[in-house]
Design a protein around this motif. Structure first.
Motif, short mmCIF file in Angstrom:
data_model
loop_
_atom_site.label_atom_id
_atom_site.label_comp_id
_atom_site.label_asym_id
_atom_site.label_seq_id
_atom_site.Cartn_x
_atom_site.Cartn_y
_atom_site.Cartn_z
N ARG A 1 0.93 -1.28 0.04
CA ARG A 1 -0.06 0.03 0.15
C ARG A 1 0.85 1.25 -0.07
N VAL A 2 0.53 2.17 -0.95
CA VAL A 2 1.36 3.23 -1.15
C VAL A 2 0.37 4.51 -1.19
N ALA A 3 0.68 5.57 -0.16
CA ALA A 3 0.18 6.85 -0.04
C ALA A 3 0.77 7.93 -0.79
N LEU A 4 -0.04 8.69 -1.53
CA LEU A 4 0.72 9.69 -2.33
C LEU A 4 -0.08 10.97 -2.03
N GLY A 5 0.91 11.97 -1.98
CA GLY A 5 0.28 13.38 -1.94
C GLY A 5 1.18 14.54 -2.29
N VAL A 6 0.66 15.64 -2.59
CA VAL A 6 1.52 16.84 -2.74
C VAL A 6 1.59 17.59 -1.60
N VAL A 7 2.60 18.24 -1.13
CA VAL A 7 2.98 18.82 -0.05
C VAL A 7 2.06 20.02 0.21
N GLN A 8 2.06 20.37 1.41
CA GLN A 8 1.37 21.65 1.74
C GLN A 8 1.69 22.94 1.02
N GLY A 9 0.74 23.73 0.53
CA GLY A 9 1.42 24.85 -0.19
C GLY A 9 1.23 24.84 -1.53
N ASP A 10 1.21 23.62 -2.16
CA ASP A 10 1.32 23.05 -3.50
C ASP A 10 0.21 22.46 -4.12
N ILE A 11 -0.29 23.09 -5.02
CA ILE A 11 -1.37 22.53 -5.98
C ILE A 11 -1.17 21.49 -7.16
N HIS A 12 0.14 21.53 -7.38
CA HIS A 12 0.79 20.97 -8.56
C HIS A 12 0.40 19.47 -8.63
N ASP A 13 -0.53 18.78 -9.18
CA ASP A 13 -0.80 17.51 -9.16
C ASP A 13 -0.69 16.51 -10.16
N ILE A 14 -0.25 17.18 -11.45
CA ILE A 14 -0.17 16.40 -12.67
C ILE A 14 0.81 15.26 -12.46
N GLY A 15 1.94 15.37 -12.14
CA GLY A 15 2.92 14.43 -11.85
C GLY A 15 2.60 13.44 -10.85
N VAL B 1 0.50 7.30 7.54
CA VAL B 1 1.21 6.26 7.95
C VAL B 1 0.90 5.64 9.12
N ARG B 2 0.32 6.32 10.27
CA ARG B 2 -0.22 5.71 11.29
C ARG B 2 -1.09 4.50 10.92
N ASN B 3 -2.20 4.97 9.96
CA ASN B 3 -3.10 4.07 9.78
C ASN B 3 -2.51 2.76 8.77
N GLY B 4 -1.39 2.98 8.43
CA GLY B 4 -0.90 1.73 7.93
C GLY B 4 -0.48 1.82 6.35
N VAL B 5 0.71 2.27 6.02
CA VAL B 5 1.11 2.44 4.52
C VAL B 5 2.59 1.78 4.45
N ASP B 6 2.83 1.04 3.31
CA ASP B 6 4.06 0.66 3.15
C ASP B 6 5.23 1.71 2.73
N VAL B 7 4.51 2.41 1.84
CA VAL B 7 5.21 3.45 1.25
C VAL B 7 4.56 4.97 1.29
N LEU B 8 5.47 5.86 1.59
CA LEU B 8 4.89 7.26 1.47
C LEU B 8 5.48 8.21 0.32
N GLY B 9 4.75 8.43 -0.66
CA GLY B 9 5.32 9.25 -1.55
C GLY B 9 4.92 10.84 -1.40
N MET B 10 5.71 11.62 -1.44
CA MET B 10 5.77 13.08 -1.64
C MET B 10 5.95 13.86 -3.02
N SER B 11 5.11 14.58 -3.27
CA SER B 11 5.58 15.45 -4.50
C SER B 11 5.45 16.76 -4.14
N SER B 12 6.44 17.78 -4.67
CA SER B 12 6.41 19.05 -4.69
C SER B 12 7.13 19.62 -5.82
N LEU B 13 6.45 20.74 -6.60
CA LEU B 13 6.84 21.13 -7.74
C LEU B 13 7.46 22.65 -7.58
#
Ligand code: B12
Length: 218
Positions: free
Chosen positions: A99-113, A144-156
């Motif tokens: 299970r992988v969680a993915l998100g764009v970090v705070q302050g950033d709305i670039h989500d195409i990538g 992460v607390r809810n249980g994911v194997d990988v956390l992916g963060m994106s920032s543009l």
């Protein structure tokens, strides 16, 4: 999914597809995606070497002040018109791989990538929890607390990259850092930056992202 070299005819089609994104032509993007599928071009190749490449070229035009926000938004619309077709055709690996969680970090709305990475990671057989964009530190920690194997963060943006480091620190403080592998990406992010903030991996495109997820889970 490996990066592949395509024969000349597909290469030309991929160039036209990238061009159609740059030219802000959603109808043409749709036609070319359908044509690509008909001609046997792999959907992940059309996605990465056609659509994503086109968006990167749009970025260059934006930097050169040839394009402004309205053009960029139209390009994104054209890109998504093709994305919606191709993502349905990505070959899906069977079986549960993590299970992988993915998100764009705070302050950033670039989500195409992030959205491209998402469909590629899903197609590779991973469950993806999409945290969206402009994601506060606490929401990453909660995932992460809810249980994911990988956390992916994106920032543009260089201005939002420090928020990736904040998430890593928050995970350490919450005693959760050793429960998860952390990956980072986005145009301004580098391997050196990833190492400096204590992330486990980094990639500069969606193929690399899939490889990194597989590598850190080995
Ligand atoms: C599209 C775009 C927009 C769109 C966003 C639409 C959307 N929903 O995403 C709009 C028009 C809304 C926009 C707004 C803004 N933008 Co803008 N935008 C861009 C642009 C032109 C392209 C980004 C893009 O989509 N690239 C294509 C995708 C496919 O590539 P990618 O995101 O890098 O993703 C790939 C890899 O990086 C990797 N990857 C991505 N994430 C992850 C995650 C992991 C874990 C991994 C492993 C890999 C990975 O895989 C992806 C797929 O191959 C860039 C230019 C650029 N050079 O990046 C500027 C850019 C990012 N924007 C910029 C700016 C300044 C803004 C605004 C502040 C402009 C303004 N004055 O309003 C606002 C900011 C809003 C905000 N708070 O976020 C600047 C940032 C400068 C900086 N400080 O770093 C840039 C660099 C333009 C420039 N040269 O000035 N923008």
């Amino acid at each position: 999914m490996e990066k592949r070299d395509e024969p000349a005819i597909s290469a030309e089609l991929l160039t036209r597809l990238a061009r159609a994104v740059v030219d802000l032509q959603p109808a043409l993007v749709i036609d070319l995606c359908q044509q690509a599928l008909k001609e046997g071009v792999a959907p992940d190749v059309a996605l990465n070497q056609g659509l994503a490449k086109g968006m990167r070229q749009v970025g260059e035009k934006f930097a050169a002040r040839e394009y402004f926000v309205p053009e960029v938004l139209l390009a994104a619309k054209a890109m998504y018109a093709g994305f919606d077709i191709l993502k349905e055709h990505l070959p899906q690996k069977q079986g549960y791989r993590g299970r992988v969680a993915l998100g764009v970090v705070q302050g950033d709305i670039h989500d195409i990538g992030k959205n491209i990475v998402k469909v590629m990671v899903q197609a590779a057989g991973f469950e993806v929890i999409d945290l969206g964009r402009n994601v506060p530190v606490e929401r990453f920690v909660a995932a992460v607390r809810n249980g994911v194997d990988v956390l992916g963060m994106s920032s543009l943006m260089t201005t939002t990259m420090p928020n990736m480091a904040k998430v890593v620190i928050a995970l350490e403080r919450a005693g959760l850092r050793n429960r998860v592998k952390v990956l980072v990406g986005g145009a301004p992010v580098t391997k050196v930056f990833a190492e400096r903030i204590g992330a486990d991996g980094y990639a500069d495109d969606a193929y690399g992202a899939v490889k990194e997820v597989e590598r850190v889970l080995k």
